[in-house]
Design a protein around this motif. Structure first.
Motif, PDB file in Angstrom:
ATOM      1  N   VAL A 198     -15.745   8.129 -17.048  1.00  0.00           N
ATOM      2  CA  VAL A 198     -14.971   8.514 -15.821  1.00  0.00           C
ATOM      3  C   VAL A 198     -14.668   7.248 -15.029  1.00  0.00           C
ATOM      4  O   VAL A 198     -13.681   7.086 -14.551  1.00  0.00           O
ATOM      5  CB  VAL A 198     -15.858   9.694 -14.901  1.00  0.00           C
ATOM      6  N   TRP A 199     -15.736   6.419 -14.805  1.00  0.00           N
ATOM      7  CA  TRP A 199     -15.404   5.093 -14.318  1.00  0.00           C
ATOM      8  C   TRP A 199     -14.580   4.374 -15.145  1.00  0.00           C
ATOM      9  O   TRP A 199     -13.740   3.562 -14.418  1.00  0.00           O
ATOM     10  CB  TRP A 199     -16.722   4.350 -13.878  1.00  0.00           C
ATOM     11  N   LEU A 200     -14.656   4.409 -16.208  1.00  0.00           N
ATOM     12  CA  LEU A 200     -13.637   3.737 -17.284  1.00  0.00           C
ATOM     13  C   LEU A 200     -12.214   4.078 -16.795  1.00  0.00           C
ATOM     14  O   LEU A 200     -11.243   3.149 -16.829  1.00  0.00           O
ATOM     15  CB  LEU A 200     -14.002   3.747 -18.580  1.00  0.00           C
ATOM     16  N   GLY A 201     -12.078   5.357 -16.803  1.00  0.00           N
ATOM     17  CA  GLY A 201     -10.526   5.603 -16.508  1.00  0.00           C
ATOM     18  C   GLY A 201     -10.251   5.345 -15.046  1.00  0.00           C
ATOM     19  O   GLY A 201      -9.013   4.918 -14.806  1.00  0.00           O
ATOM     20  N   LEU A 202     -10.926   5.345 -14.317  1.00  0.00           N
ATOM     21  CA  LEU A 202     -10.692   5.126 -12.844  1.00  0.00           C
ATOM     22  C   LEU A 202     -10.627   3.721 -12.654  1.00  0.00           C
ATOM     23  O   LEU A 202      -9.566   3.283 -11.901  1.00  0.00           O
ATOM     24  CB  LEU A 202     -11.905   5.625 -11.832  1.00  0.00           C
ATOM     25  N   TRP A 203     -11.351   2.874 -13.272  1.00  0.00           N
ATOM     26  CA  TRP A 203     -11.056   1.387 -12.981  1.00  0.00           C
ATOM     27  C   TRP A 203      -9.751   0.933 -13.639  1.00  0.00           C
ATOM     28  O   TRP A 203      -8.972  -0.017 -13.294  1.00  0.00           O
ATOM     29  CB  TRP A 203     -12.047   0.440 -14.099  1.00  0.00           C
ATOM     30  N   MET A 204      -9.471   1.746 -14.889  1.00  0.00           N
ATOM     31  CA  MET A 204      -8.058   1.291 -15.556  1.00  0.00           C
ATOM     32  C   MET A 204      -7.118   1.620 -14.734  1.00  0.00           C
ATOM     33  O   MET A 204      -6.093   0.922 -14.501  1.00  0.00           O
ATOM     34  CB  MET A 204      -7.860   2.088 -17.029  1.00  0.00           C
ATOM     35  N   ALA A 205      -7.043   2.692 -13.976  1.00  0.00           N
ATOM     36  CA  ALA A 205      -5.836   3.335 -13.185  1.00  0.00           C
ATOM     37  C   ALA A 205      -5.925   2.379 -11.846  1.00  0.00           C
ATOM     38  O   ALA A 205      -4.773   2.174 -11.355  1.00  0.00           O
ATOM     39  CB  ALA A 205      -6.356   4.631 -12.761  1.00  0.00           C
ATOM     40  N   GLN A 206      -7.007   1.715 -11.567  1.00  0.00           N
ATOM     41  CA  GLN A 206      -6.996   0.799 -10.101  1.00  0.00           C
ATOM     42  C   GLN A 206      -6.714  -0.570 -10.618  1.00  0.00           C
ATOM     43  O   GLN A 206      -6.079  -1.282  -9.698  1.00  0.00           O
ATOM     44  CB  GLN A 206      -8.222   1.008  -9.549  1.00  0.00           C
ATOM     45  N   LEU A 207      -7.283  -0.963 -11.612  1.00  0.00           N
ATOM     46  CA  LEU A 207      -7.231  -2.424 -11.824  1.00  0.00           C
ATOM     47  C   LEU A 207      -6.268  -3.025 -12.630  1.00  0.00           C
ATOM     48  O   LEU A 207      -5.682  -4.085 -12.144  1.00  0.00           O
ATOM     49  CB  LEU A 207      -8.556  -3.080 -12.359  1.00  0.00           C
ATOM     50  N   VAL A 208      -5.608  -2.031 -13.508  1.00  0.00           N
ATOM     51  CA  VAL A 208      -4.559  -2.757 -14.204  1.00  0.00           C
ATOM     52  C   VAL A 208      -3.347  -2.743 -13.473  1.00  0.00           C
ATOM     53  O   VAL A 208      -2.491  -3.890 -13.788  1.00  0.00           O
ATOM     54  CB  VAL A 208      -4.223  -2.024 -15.553  1.00  0.00           C
ATOM     55  N   PRO A 209      -2.929  -1.665 -12.891  1.00  0.00           N
ATOM     56  CA  PRO A 209      -1.750  -1.841 -11.899  1.00  0.00           C
ATOM     57  C   PRO A 209      -1.852  -3.142 -10.960  1.00  0.00           C
ATOM     58  O   PRO A 209      -0.729  -3.743 -10.917  1.00  0.00           O
ATOM     59  CB  PRO A 209      -1.862  -0.448 -11.174  1.00  0.00           C
ATOM     60  N   VAL A 210      -2.824  -3.386 -10.491  1.00  0.00           N
ATOM     61  CA  VAL A 210      -3.097  -4.686  -9.549  1.00  0.00           C
ATOM     62  C   VAL A 210      -2.927  -5.979 -10.302  1.00  0.00           C
ATOM     63  O   VAL A 210      -2.271  -6.705  -9.624  1.00  0.00           O
ATOM     64  CB  VAL A 210      -4.526  -4.445  -9.141  1.00  0.00           C
ATOM     65  N   GLN A 211      -3.372  -5.999 -11.451  1.00  0.00           N
ATOM     66  CA  GLN A 211      -3.234  -7.217 -11.990  1.00  0.00           C
ATOM     67  C   GLN A 211      -2.086  -7.442 -12.792  1.00  0.00           C
ATOM     68  O   GLN A 211      -1.442  -8.691 -13.177  1.00  0.00           O
ATOM     69  CB  GLN A 211      -4.553  -7.693 -12.993  1.00  0.00           C
ATOM     70  N   VAL A 212      -1.280  -6.367 -13.349  1.00  0.00           N
ATOM     71  CA  VAL A 212      -0.387  -6.449 -14.282  1.00  0.00           C
ATOM     72  C   VAL A 212       0.989  -5.571 -13.682  1.00  0.00           C
ATOM     73  O   VAL A 212       2.034  -6.295 -13.496  1.00  0.00           O
ATOM     74  CB  VAL A 212      -0.646  -5.990 -15.656  1.00  0.00           C
ATOM     75  N   LEU A 213       0.780  -4.469 -13.766  1.00  0.00           N
ATOM     76  CA  LEU A 213       2.060  -3.542 -13.550  1.00  0.00           C
ATOM     77  C   LEU A 213       2.690  -3.743 -12.184  1.00  0.00           C
ATOM     78  O   LEU A 213       3.725  -3.830 -12.092  1.00  0.00           O
ATOM     79  CB  LEU A 213       1.606  -2.036 -13.719  1.00  0.00           C
ATOM     80  N   LEU A 214       1.963  -3.619 -11.295  1.00  0.00           N
ATOM     81  CA  LEU A 214       2.615  -3.788  -9.721  1.00  0.00           C
ATOM     82  C   LEU A 214       3.196  -5.264  -9.632  1.00  0.00           C
ATOM     83  O   LEU A 214       4.275  -5.318  -9.193  1.00  0.00           O
ATOM     84  CB  LEU A 214       1.636  -3.648  -8.726  1.00  0.00           C
ATOM     85  N   PRO A 215       2.700  -6.293  -9.915  1.00  0.00           N
ATOM     86  CA  PRO A 215       3.328  -7.571 -10.023  1.00  0.00           C
ATOM     87  C   PRO A 215       4.678  -7.463 -10.507  1.00  0.00           C
ATOM     88  O   PRO A 215       5.788  -8.206  -9.948  1.00  0.00           O
ATOM     89  CB  PRO A 215       2.157  -8.595 -10.423  1.00  0.00           C
ATOM     90  N   LEU A 216       4.620  -7.125 -11.795  1.00  0.00           N
ATOM     91  CA  LEU A 216       6.019  -7.334 -12.663  1.00  0.00           C
ATOM     92  C   LEU A 216       6.809  -6.159 -12.126  1.00  0.00           C
ATOM     93  O   LEU A 216       8.049  -6.489 -12.256  1.00  0.00           O
ATOM     94  CB  LEU A 216       5.664  -6.567 -14.116  1.00  0.00           C
ATOM     95  N   GLN A 217       6.442  -5.018 -11.634  1.00  0.00           N
ATOM     96  CA  GLN A 217       7.400  -4.026 -11.092  1.00  0.00           C
ATOM     97  C   GLN A 217       8.093  -4.459  -9.777  1.00  0.00           C
ATOM     98  O   GLN A 217       9.098  -4.250  -9.738  1.00  0.00           O
ATOM     99  CB  GLN A 217       6.502  -2.668 -10.760  1.00  0.00           C
TER     100      GLN A 217
END
Length: 425
Positions: free
Chosen positions: A31-50
């Motif tokens: 469950v932590w794996l899913g939450l970390w993916m949801a929180q950290l990947v947008p911060v490091q990749v998707l949000l800056p690009l978007q």
């Protein structure tokens, strides 16, 4: 799936004594794996690009500042929500227990927020949907950290904490692969992360046996009113100094990490001028992941064996500071790789041991949810405000050197502060 046997402790407030099993730990890590993916990947990749795409007619500095503002708005909501959600979970009465309803509600909120985030084309919509996502992360993570205090004996918490940290690193890598190699559009990337967050939570929700409050236990907390919840949030640092020092240390070390790591894509792009900064970010993340997983599991278990927590937190803050200072004085691809190794050692050690330390300085068994909610402000707050502060440091100091110097100094302060904790070795 075989459910975990009902805990032998009859009271929801009893200190746990029975070790949790490997299957429980695996589901907890999932469950932590899913939450970390949801929180950290947008911060490091998707949000800056978007956000860069939304500001495509402006210079990169405007995009960087907009990214910081989006994160800061969501962070403000999280800072307010964490202790309130924790206090509400302490008082939740249901046949499913206190924590499980909040974990379920949180992961569903994350799923909806990410799904909507992917279709936003304006900054205001991005702010609203990312705030919803972070609110869901807040709800789920506050309840999960309280579960560790409720169910895991103190002598096993270093090991279990390591399985919060290992998914952190693995989640960043898996998430980056998903959104850069498999689901290559912004919308599909966010949707993939949403599905992972929900699906990976299911095994733990099915396995968790969360002891419901009895009427007598609920009465100990008094009536569930807005005033009662708000008044319960305050923890007097004079009565509970170890709790206060732990919070301060967590804020500083997490802030040191956040203001540096959330700016890496910009650093690789506009300071190192790499031809493919996203690819190099994935490469350094792989290094970070391997080292973090090994460090978190190894140091977490070692801290249980030695019965010591503070020295590991001290070492982790020092390692993060050295990594940041290297990038400040010698910015290059080679130092970025060395920095990834040091950062992985520091973060793995910190997350493994600090979560265990935090659960050992909680003021009261009756208010574990609220108290770990306050503790978790020190985790999510820096992650949310880190981009804005990092952007401010780049603007203020005219480049990335000042950013990394600030990160290093803050990390060292956090490492030293934890030594003020007296009740935990």
């Amino acid at each position: 799936m075989t459910a975990e046997p009902r805990p032998h402790e009859l009271s929801a407030y009893a200190e746990p004594t029975r070790p949790v099993r490997a299957g429980w730990i695996a589901a907890f890590a999932g469950v932590w794996l899913g939450l970390w993916m949801a929180q950290l990947v947008p911060v490091q990749v998707l949000l800056p690009l978007q956000i860069a795409d939304q500001h495509r007619t402006e210079d990169w500095l405007a995009s960087l500042v907009a990214y910081g503002i989006v994160s800061a708005v969501a962070g403000t909501v999280v800072v307010v929500a964490y202790p309130i959600v924790g206090a509400l979970s302490d008082r939740t009465r249901s046949r499913f227990g206190r924590r499980r309803p909040w974990i379920l509600a949180g992961v569903l909120c994350v799923g909806v927020g990410l799904s909507l985030l992917g279709i936003q084309t304006e900054t205001i919509g991005t702010v609203a949907t990312w705030t919803l996502t972070m609110l869901g992360f807040c709800m789920a993570s506050a309840a999960l950290t309280a579960v560790m205090a409720d169910r895991v004996p103190a002598g096993q918490r270093g090991l279990v904490s390591g399985w919060i940290s290992a998914p952190n690193a693995l989640g960043i890598l898996l998430g980056m692969v998903l959104v850069t190699a498999v689901f290559t559009t912004t919308a599909s990337g966010y949707l993939a992360l949403a599905v992972c967050a929900v699906v990976l939570a299911v095994p733990f929700l099915l396995r968790l046996r969360d002891i419901p409050l009895t009427p007598a236990e609920a009465a100990m907390l008094g009536p569930l009113t807005i005033g009662a919840v708000l008044s319960s949030i305050w923890v007097d640092p004079r009565r509970h100094p170890d709790f206060a020092w732990t919070v301060v240390s967590r804020v500083l070390i997490n802030l040191s990490n956040a203001i540096a790591t959330t700016m890496l894509l910009y650093f690789f792009t506009f300071a190192l001028h790499l031809p493919d900064p996203t690819e190099f970010l994935v490469f350094t993340t792989v290094i970070y992941m391997v080292v973090t997983i090994a460090a978190s599991i190894g140091f977490g278990k070692l801290s249980d064996v030695l019965g010591r927590r503070r020295v590991f937190v001290l070492a982790s803050g020092a390692a993060q500071a050295v990594a940041a200072l290297l990038l400040a004085v010698a910015p290059a691809e080679s130092t970025a790789i060395v920095g990834a190794v040091l950062l992985g050692l520091g973060q793995g050690c910190f997350f493994a041991v600090d979560q265990a330390l935090a659960t050992q300085v909680l003021p009261s068994a009756e208010t574990r949810g609220k108290d770990v909610g306050i503790m978790n402000i020190a985790l999510a707050g820096p992650q949310a405000f880190g981009p804005l502060l990092g952007a401010g440091a780049v603007v203020l100091f005219g480049g990335f050197a000042g950013l990394f110097l600030a990160s290093g100094v803050i990390g060292l302060l956090g490492a030293v502060t934890v030594m003020r904790v007296r009740s935990v070795r």
